[in-house]
Design a protein around this motif. Sequence first.
Motif, PDB file in Angstrom:
ATOM      1  N   THR A 150      -5.730  -2.025   4.550  1.00 20.44           N
ATOM      2  CA  THR A 150      -5.117  -0.845   3.940  1.00 20.44           C
ATOM      3  C   THR A 150      -4.165  -0.116   4.881  1.00 20.44           C
ATOM      4  O   THR A 150      -3.386   0.722   4.431  1.00 20.44           O
ATOM      5  CB  THR A 150      -6.207   0.138   3.473  1.00 20.44           C
ATOM      6  OG1 THR A 150      -7.074   0.448   4.572  1.00 20.44           O
ATOM      7  CG2 THR A 150      -7.025  -0.471   2.354  1.00 20.44           C
ATOM      8  N   THR A 151      -4.217  -0.419   6.177  1.00 22.18           N
ATOM      9  CA  THR A 151      -3.323   0.256   7.114  1.00 22.18           C
ATOM     10  C   THR A 151      -2.134  -0.605   7.552  1.00 22.18           C
ATOM     11  O   THR A 151      -1.046  -0.094   7.769  1.00 22.18           O
ATOM     12  CB  THR A 151      -4.096   0.701   8.366  1.00 22.18           C
ATOM     13  OG1 THR A 151      -4.782  -0.433   8.936  1.00 22.18           O
ATOM     14  CG2 THR A 151      -5.109   1.773   8.012  1.00 22.18           C
ATOM     15  N   ARG A 152      -2.351  -1.945   7.649  1.00 19.68           N
ATOM     16  CA  ARG A 152      -1.241  -2.787   8.097  1.00 19.68           C
ATOM     17  C   ARG A 152      -1.150  -4.123   7.380  1.00 19.68           C
ATOM     18  O   ARG A 152      -0.245  -4.914   7.653  1.00 19.68           O
ATOM     19  CB  ARG A 152      -1.322  -3.022   9.595  1.00 19.68           C
ATOM     20  CG  ARG A 152      -2.594  -3.686  10.086  1.00 19.68           C
ATOM     21  CD  ARG A 152      -2.516  -3.879  11.593  1.00 19.68           C
ATOM     22  NE  ARG A 152      -1.378  -4.680  11.979  1.00 19.68           N
ATOM     23  CZ  ARG A 152      -0.671  -4.500  13.092  1.00 19.68           C
ATOM     24  NH1 ARG A 152      -1.007  -3.536  13.929  1.00 19.68           N
ATOM     25  NH2 ARG A 152       0.363  -5.257  13.375  1.00 19.68           N
ATOM     26  N   GLY A 153      -2.081  -4.420   6.471  1.00 21.75           N
ATOM     27  CA  GLY A 153      -2.009  -5.664   5.722  1.00 21.75           C
ATOM     28  C   GLY A 153      -2.433  -6.893   6.501  1.00 21.75           C
ATOM     29  O   GLY A 153      -2.292  -8.013   6.005  1.00 21.75           O
ATOM     30  N   ILE A 173       2.055  -3.439   1.398  1.00 18.55           N
ATOM     31  CA  ILE A 173       0.722  -3.453   2.005  1.00 18.55           C
ATOM     32  C   ILE A 173      -0.308  -3.025   0.945  1.00 18.55           C
ATOM     33  O   ILE A 173      -0.059  -2.075   0.196  1.00 18.55           O
ATOM     34  CB  ILE A 173       0.680  -2.502   3.214  1.00 18.55           C
ATOM     35  CG1 ILE A 173       1.561  -3.048   4.338  1.00 18.55           C
ATOM     36  CG2 ILE A 173      -0.744  -2.300   3.714  1.00 18.55           C
ATOM     37  CD1 ILE A 173       1.698  -2.100   5.514  1.00 18.55           C
ATOM     38  N   GLU A 175      -2.518  -0.928   0.159  1.00 20.36           N
ATOM     39  CA  GLU A 175      -3.121   0.353   0.525  1.00 20.36           C
ATOM     40  C   GLU A 175      -4.127   0.800  -0.535  1.00 20.36           C
ATOM     41  O   GLU A 175      -3.985   0.495  -1.715  1.00 20.36           O
ATOM     42  CB  GLU A 175      -2.033   1.414   0.692  1.00 20.36           C
ATOM     43  CG  GLU A 175      -1.021   1.098   1.792  1.00 20.36           C
ATOM     44  CD  GLU A 175       0.082   2.140   1.842  1.00 20.36           C
ATOM     45  OE1 GLU A 175       0.244   2.895   0.853  1.00 20.36           O
ATOM     46  OE2 GLU A 175       0.794   2.205   2.864  1.00 20.36           O
ATOM     47  N   GLY A 176      -5.141   1.533  -0.087  1.00 21.19           N
ATOM     48  CA  GLY A 176      -6.091   2.120  -1.025  1.00 21.19           C
ATOM     49  C   GLY A 176      -6.982   1.099  -1.699  1.00 21.19           C
ATOM     50  O   GLY A 176      -7.522   0.188  -1.070  1.00 21.19           O
ATOM     51  N   GLY A 179      -6.797  -2.990  -1.218  1.00 19.94           N
ATOM     52  CA  GLY A 179      -7.300  -3.501   0.052  1.00 19.94           C
ATOM     53  C   GLY A 179      -8.814  -3.469   0.136  1.00 19.94           C
ATOM     54  O   GLY A 179      -9.447  -4.432   0.593  1.00 19.94           O
TER      55      GLY A 179
END
Length: 231
Positions: A150-153, A173, A175-176, A179
């Motif tokens: 969720t922060t960098r994939g 990415i 996110e949320g 992820g």
Amino acid sequence: MSTDQPPPPEPPEDDPFLKRPQEPSPPGSPPPGGASGGAYPGPPPGGPYPGGPYGGPPPSGGPYGGPPGGSPYGGGPYGPDPLAGMPPLANRFKRLVARIIDGLIVSIPISVIFSLSTRNYDPWNDQARSTSLSIIIAVVYFVYEGLMLTTRGQTVGKMAMKIRVAMLENGAIPEGRPGWTRAAVYSLPEIVPCCGFVFWLVNVLWCTWDQPYHQCVHDKTAKTVVVSTVE
């Protein structure tokens, strides 16, 4: 005696045989009977919805800005290429190596800490001890992967293999929720007795026959795809 005859009676105004001259229509007015020339005005040309020649909705673009008409889960045999505009799909072997790296990163320190903290554990309860360790590793792996995706994939293993997880719709990415959903479907079923390992095995093997995006079950659930970071 007068021989004059009385005048004939005038026909009634609703006489069907009475012909009255029609007044000319003003310029620009529609012809009588509607555009189709019938007794009732016909529908406008085209279907009830805007779009194509038959009134269908306009075609949508494919994933990653691909050609129009692309479907997020593939096209027909004569449709546009569903992979057009996407980065190259990640090699399956690299995905496996990335998982092994991440598994070692999580499991080794957890196992060492668990062994030191339970060295005086009753040896007759080795099965309960092993089950407890598996649950702890699964939960820690879920948190580890969820935070990384969720922060960098990418997890550490995926960074080492130069691959990443991206949203199938637009390459962003995850996110949320996507992820965390992906991480949960991969790691948490292992804590379920008996069937957890079977589901995990089917999940990770799914990408070997899935087309066209080589998705595992956790990818399909989160609508993600694994792609290469090297063009």
